[in-house]
Scaffold this active site. Structure first.
Site, mmCIF file in Angstrom:
data_model
loop_
_atom_site.group_PDB
_atom_site.id
_atom_site.type_symbol
_atom_site.label_atom_id
_atom_site.label_comp_id
_atom_site.label_asym_id
_atom_site.label_seq_id
_atom_site.Cartn_x
_atom_site.Cartn_y
_atom_site.Cartn_z
ATOM 1 N N HIS A 1 -10.014 -6.913 -5.945
ATOM 2 C CA HIS A 1 -10.968 -7.822 -5.298
ATOM 3 C C HIS A 1 -12.233 -7.882 -6.137
ATOM 4 C CE1 HIS A 1 -8.313 -8.113 -1.982
ATOM 5 N NE2 HIS A 1 -8.583 -7.618 -1.096
ATOM 6 N N GLN B 1 -8.055 -3.222 -4.865
ATOM 7 C CA GLN B 1 -8.115 -3.197 -3.228
ATOM 8 C C GLN B 1 -6.896 -2.351 -2.784
ATOM 9 O OE1 GLN B 1 -6.853 -5.709 -4.668
ATOM 10 N NE2 GLN B 1 -5.024 -5.980 -3.320
ATOM 11 N N ARG C 1 -10.514 1.883 13.515
ATOM 12 C CA ARG C 1 -11.608 1.941 12.722
ATOM 13 C C ARG C 1 -12.936 2.050 13.414
ATOM 14 N NH1 ARG C 1 -10.029 -2.562 8.334
ATOM 15 N NH2 ARG C 1 -8.532 -1.382 7.205
ATOM 16 N N VAL D 1 0.775 -1.161 0.111
ATOM 17 C CA VAL D 1 -0.138 0.198 0.051
ATOM 18 C C VAL D 1 1.015 1.196 -0.002
ATOM 19 C CG1 VAL D 1 -1.746 1.243 1.231
ATOM 20 C CG2 VAL D 1 -1.852 -1.163 1.037
ATOM 21 N N ARG E 1 -9.872 -16.087 -0.366
ATOM 22 C CA ARG E 1 -8.502 -15.621 -1.043
ATOM 23 C C ARG E 1 -8.564 -16.544 -2.315
ATOM 24 N NH1 ARG E 1 -6.111 -11.262 0.287
ATOM 25 N NH2 ARG E 1 -5.883 -11.828 2.431
ATOM 26 N N GLY F 1 -3.810 -8.096 -1.491
ATOM 27 C CA GLY F 1 -4.414 -7.745 -0.186
ATOM 28 C C GLY F 1 -3.775 -8.275 1.062
ATOM 29 N N CYS G 1 -10.370 -2.859 2.814
ATOM 30 C CA CYS G 1 -10.508 -2.820 1.305
ATOM 31 C C CYS G 1 -11.605 -3.608 0.615
ATOM 32 C CB CYS G 1 -9.282 -3.326 0.698
ATOM 33 S SG CYS G 1 -8.959 -5.066 1.615
ATOM 34 N N GLN H 1 -10.913 -12.655 -3.147
ATOM 35 C CA GLN H 1 -9.882 -11.543 -2.875
ATOM 36 C C GLN H 1 -8.652 -11.735 -3.377
ATOM 37 O OE1 GLN H 1 -12.352 -10.907 1.412
ATOM 38 N NE2 GLN H 1 -10.106 -9.681 1.133
#
Lengths: 339, 339
Positions: free
Chosen positions: A248, A321, A106, A21, A241, A166, A135, A162
């Protein structure tokens, strides 16, 4: 930052700059020409000293410490939840606003959780930290929001497909390496995932919780409620996955309070920000991760009236993602303030 | 055949012997030591003359014609719907019972559609042809049946993760070839699927129908109703091709009339024929296609009480679609008569 004086350019720090990321942060900031005065690239001691390029200039990665945030206006964190918990408060104390990509803050009621297409107004209620959602949740929410604005949503059943990235850059490389190992007749090396991911699917993303759902699946439940400010919307996810590299995909079934026709849904999707409709199955056109990766838009297709339940729509949504599901969304949050 | 005289051994023909399911027929008949007197391997003119081995003996593949079924007791068809429509009546006329793996006769009211673990009694109501259900439907039904016997089912939401070999042996080879092409830096050749399947997922299995569902998805709706003799059970499927070789996986959400606890569901699954529970997520144990391929059992895991809706269970089921989803199921149907 809500009271921030507008500047011509901002001092930006990236914590976790060498991760999947983190590197995407650099691409997005460059592509979107984010007004940066000084850029600080931060990572763990192990990665300090590495060099990364931004707008043709080489930057040396510095060690992430409590004292490294002096003068920083905006700190983009994607260095894992532990490091966010440890270092984000230091960044805030130094006067920076943290946009944190980890799950650490979060669900903290003092921390807004924001997707700019969904709840931009929440960003301005921050106390120094703004959380970037999960994501898989971001990709789904970009598609759910236009429906939700038309009719409240009762529940969502979602199955995800996904990508390996990720789980980080090294996890994506593990898939690529396994492909090489398989082609060369070598032993398949399994490290980043619990099992071989090449030619396999693994119904296991993040760790398991007591109710049998994984943390990833519970994020989709909890974060959706928080961003829509609606405790009545219930999301049941199965996160899986699959052996893809980036983006994704999600099969989404939505029960709404008011009926929404396929035509109306298509119209709502088409008008929604950050979302594009690819839905021409007769010509084999629908969103797919291989072709969507690298973009900031989420794509929706396979839109149909659900044949199993009343007031229910079924569709397929795909988004990158690492970009919209992480870095792009975080930079878009920053842009809410600087524009 | 319902009035068949029991014999020590039967004359068996396989139509489509050189295909992915055809070759699996041979393996299954050998493994299960099916009582075969004479074996006839049939295929299109193109494949006639090929040699296949069964129990150490070499058989030459003959051309599938209207006159080739004389003396045949049981004809296992897996040569595509068109050939079934054309040649199955000839086999019946010659006195054979046809067990047909194509979709040609499945919804014909005169033709029973059978999964031996679900509705074995229907097999005996045949008029010369018994249909083998769609592979994705079989895998799901083996898991749904024990729940259905406990409480009627209102609706099912299912997302599939379907292997390339479900589209035939050459489709599976296409995935393997694409892996080689990718590793060797060559152009990726796309032929059997609408798009590259390596590092991709494609939400498109079989052709599309007017309501936006694919034929594959509608098979899951229609065939489930037919086998359970219940027009009230509604199945909404999203069928997706994933880059795996063998075995289909499915994320299944089931709303029942009566509540079923997770403990009860686990007990019902564990006692069901053809089904095994692998559900120890704390130790990363759940069914996966890579490890399930090659077996005749369907495996269920990730069993949990759905957090989005009342009276709803969510689980994950995986089964080898060439074996239990096709060849094994057909041979099991034949065994209903010969045992």
């Amino acid at each position: 930052m809500s009271e921030f004086q507008k500047k011509a350019a901002y001092n930006v720090a990236i914590a976790g700059a060498t991760g999947a990321v983190g590197e995407t942060f650099l691409n997005i900031l460059e592509e979107r020409n984010f007004p940066i005065a000084e850029l600080k690239l931060l990572a763990s001691k192990r990665s300090a000293g590495k060099e990364l390029t931004f707008k043709g200039k080489t930057y040396k990665v510095e060690e992430l410490t409590h004292d490294c945030f002096e003068g920083v206006d905006i700190a983009l964190f994607s260095a894992g939840g532990g490091r966010s918990l440890e270092f984000a408060p230091s960044a805030v104390k130094a006067g920076a606003v943290v946009i944190d990509n980890s799950s650490a803050f979060r669900m903290d009621p003092k921390v807004p959780l924001v997707v700019p297409e969904v709840n931009p107004e929440d960003a301005f209620k921050h106390n120094g930290i703004i959380a970037n959602p999960n994501c898989t949740t971001i990709v789904m929410l970009v598609a759910l929001k236009p429906l939700y604005d038309y009719s409240k949503i009762k529940n969502v059943i979602v199955s995800s497909y996904q990508s390996t990235s990720g789980a980080g850059a090294q996890a994506m490389e593990e898939l690529e390496n396994q492909a090489r190992q398989w082609v060369n007749g070598e032993d398949i090396v399994v490290d980043k995932f619990a099992h071989q991911i090449l030619f396999n699917v693994i119904p296991h993303v993040d760790s398991f919780t007591e109710n049998g759902y994984t943390k990833e699946e519970m994020k989709m439940f909890n974060e959706t409620q928080k961003m829509l400010h609606d405790k009545d919307i219930k999301v049941s996810a199965t996160c899986v996955r699959v052996p893809t590299l980036s983006a994704h995909s999600e099969a989404v079934t939505v029960e709404t309070v008011e009926p929404i026709s396929v035509e109306k849904a298509r119209e709502l999707f088409a008008a929604a920000p950050g979302l594009e409709v690819i839905d021409d199955p007769a010509n084999a056109k629908y969103p797919m991760p291989l072709f969507v990766a690298g973009g900031d838009t989420c794509y929706v297709g396979r839109i149909r009236k659900d044949i199993a339940r009343e007031n229910t729509l079924t569709f397929w949504v795909v988004g990158d993602q690492l970009r919209k599901g992480a870095a792009t969304n975080a930079v878009q949050i920053a842009e809410l303030f600087v524009q």
